[in-house]
Write a protein that holds these residues in place. Structure first.
Motif, short mmCIF file in Angstrom:
data_model
loop_
_atom_site.label_atom_id
_atom_site.label_comp_id
_atom_site.label_asym_id
_atom_site.label_seq_id
_atom_site.Cartn_x
_atom_site.Cartn_y
_atom_site.Cartn_z
N TRP A 97 -8.27 5.73 3.57
CA TRP A 97 -8.73 6.61 2.51
C TRP A 97 -9.27 7.90 3.13
N LEU A 114 -7.17 -0.40 4.38
CA LEU A 114 -6.57 0.75 3.71
C LEU A 114 -7.10 2.05 4.30
N TYR A 120 -16.16 -1.49 -2.56
CA TYR A 120 -15.08 -2.17 -3.27
C TYR A 120 -14.74 -3.51 -2.61
N LYS A 169 -15.18 2.37 -0.05
CA LYS A 169 -14.22 1.30 0.26
C LYS A 169 -14.97 0.02 0.63
N VAL A 186 -10.18 5.51 -8.68
CA VAL A 186 -11.00 4.78 -7.72
C VAL A 186 -12.37 5.44 -7.57
N TRP A 223 -9.36 -4.74 1.39
CA TRP A 223 -9.61 -3.31 1.18
C TRP A 223 -9.80 -2.55 2.49
N ALA A 225 0.85 -1.20 0.00
CA ALA A 225 0.00 0.00 0.00
C ALA A 225 0.87 1.24 0.00
N HIS A 269 -4.82 -3.44 -6.20
CA HIS A 269 -6.17 -2.88 -6.15
C HIS A 269 -6.48 -2.10 -7.43
N THR A 290 -3.69 8.70 2.41
CA THR A 290 -4.43 7.73 1.59
C THR A 290 -3.47 6.70 0.99
N LYS A 291 -3.85 5.43 1.09
CA LYS A 291 -3.00 4.34 0.59
C LYS A 291 -3.81 3.38 -0.28
N ILE A 292 -3.13 2.85 -1.27
CA ILE A 292 -3.72 1.79 -2.09
C ILE A 292 -2.58 1.02 -2.74
N PHE A 311 -5.81 8.20 -7.26
CA PHE A 311 -7.00 7.81 -6.52
C PHE A 311 -8.28 8.28 -7.23
#
Length: 461
Positions: free
Chosen positions: A323, A321, A309, A306, A66, A318, A56, A339, A333-335, A63
């Protein structure tokens, strides 16, 4: 420090030339822990090349992919935004004996031209004078003074509400007599000038503290900003009004007309190509509202999608994470690349009317945020960029010899980014902050070299 960057560049270049791994394990710039990439063959459903795809990382504006995909799937590609023009009282012989009311329902596409059109339509509907007030209702969404209050007061970080124009920013300048003025004209704001305010600061009730230099600033109260611009357009049409006020009571209001801006798909395409933070946040809030989530912050809305998702792609984790919002304007914010891969795979198979998923993105060498990137490969790459200080990323679709791939490239330097976060709101450390920004510029250039080396490796082999 400059010599270190030069040495690092040589190391990265030599690794690429020898077709070795592009990540320098000993570098504090691109460490194994803070870089990730993947190349996925969409026809063979095979991962061709990868590194750290489950790590992540901070994606910055990646983002927005997303948020955009969730909005398309949950709201539907034919979703419509509107702004309602209402009144109470009686209209007789061009005079409204009552209030004219603007109800914002969160259209993220409105601009100065649209407010001109609304003023024209008010006139065409027979209103020449308003004996009451020009009221506005912006209760459809939460109201915020900034997308991220930990970020500076910059034009990429405006306030937001359900009544706004997407260019919610203005300039502060001085004429030849050193008299301050704003563009556009905003008489409801006030300014105090002092050299100690090298970083602009906003106080309550429209008061700014600035240094004695030119500034470009975000609107903090986007509803009031909207109404001021609308009122100026109405004045140009000689429509008389008294004052602008906020109202939450629509009990006896009657609709005159509704105004609709751009189509939903045009909004999504424009935002994926040109990356307006405020647009992504409004799309996020609309999506969370459709999912019936309770929202008192942008993080609430982000957590709402989230959960969606996590149900749609339950093969991945998910919920762990972080957000913070819908635009990626946050180092928190992480991804992971994995993903993003799932989202881009799904989007590649979607057709919205005559629009295919990849066509919503910028095009390498010719359009959007990729106009000046990957110019040696025009039309080969359709994608989205993400950039903050010490964060650099690109993702999308790559075409080569008739084959189509998903690609994701992300690089972070979390320690340096934390230093930026700690410094950026402290006006007493302004010079230190500027030095760190200068270093970040050198890091960004190396990050772009890193992306270009990977793209070249994939396309030239």
């Amino acid at each position: 420090m400059r010599y270190f960057y030069v040495i690092l560049f040589v190391v990265l270049s030599s690794c690429s030339a020898a077709k070795k791994e592009l990540v320098d394990e000993n570098s504090i710039i691109f460490s194994d822990k803070e870089s990730a990439y993947l190349l996925y063959d969409l026809e063979k459903n095979t991962l061709i090349d990868s590194h750290n795809i489950d790590k992540a990382l901070t994606p910055a504006s990646l983002f927005k992919i997303v948020t955009a995909y969730a909005a398309l799937e949950i709201l539907g590609s034919e979703y419509k935004f509107e702004t309602k023009i209402l009144y109470n009282g009686k209209l007789k012989d061009g005079v409204l004996y009552g209030d004219l009311i603007i109800q914002g329902l969160g259209d993220p596409s409105l601009n100065y031209q649209d407010l001109y059109n609304i003023a024209q339509l008010i006139k065409l509907n027979g209103i020449k004078e308003v004996k009451g007030n020009l009221l506005y209702n912006d209760n459809y969404f939460i109201n915020l003074k900034a997308i991220n209050d930990k970020q500076p007061a910059s034009i990429y970080n405006p306030g937001l509400s359900s009544l706004l124009i997407k260019e919610s920013n203005f300039a502060v300048e001085f004429n030849d007599n050193r008299k301050l003025f704003t563009v556009p004209k905003l008489d409801y704001l006030s300014f105090k000038l002092s050299y100690k305010y090298q970083v602009p600061e906003y106080k309550k009730r429209g008061k700014w503290f600035l240094s004695k230099q030119k500034h470009y600033l975000p609107a903090k109260d986007t509803s009031r900003f909207f109404m001021e611009i609308l009122a100026q357009n109405m004045a140009q049409e000689k429509i008389k009004i008294r004052k602008i006020s906020k109202s939450s009571d629509l009990t006896n209001a009657k609709k005159i007309f509704s105004y609709t801006g751009d189509s939903f798909l045009d909004i999504i395409r424009d935002n994926l190509q040109y990356s307006e933070n405020i647009v992504s946040e409004i799309l996020l809030l609309h999506t969370a509202r459709k999912l019936s989530c309770k929202v008192i912050s942008l993080a609430d809305a982000a957590n709402c999608i989230k959960v969606w998702y996590s149900k749609k792609y339950n093969n991945l984790e998910w919920l762990n994470l972080d957000w913070s919002n819908g635009s990626g304007l946050s180092s928190d914010t992480k991804i992971a690349a994995s993903h993003l891969l799932e989202i881009l795979k799904s989007l590649s198979m979607q057709q919205y009317k005559n629009n295919f998923g990849a066509s919503l993105f910028a095009v390498s060498g010719v359009e959007g945020t990729l106009t000046r990137k990957f110019r040696e490969y025009p039309l080969n790459i359709w994608g989205k960029t993400g950039t903050m200080y010490y964060i650099s990323a690109t993702a999308g679709y790559l075409y080569d010899k008739g084959n189509k791939y998903v690609f994701v490239i992300m690089a972070n330097n979390s320690n340096a980014r934390k230093e930026i976060d700690d410094l950026q709101l402290d006006r007493n450390k302004y010079e230190e902050y500027q030095d760190k920004i200068s270093e970040a510029g050198e890091w960004k250039n190396l990050a772009l070299e890193y992306q270009e080396e990977l793209i070249s490796k994939w396309l030239d082999n």
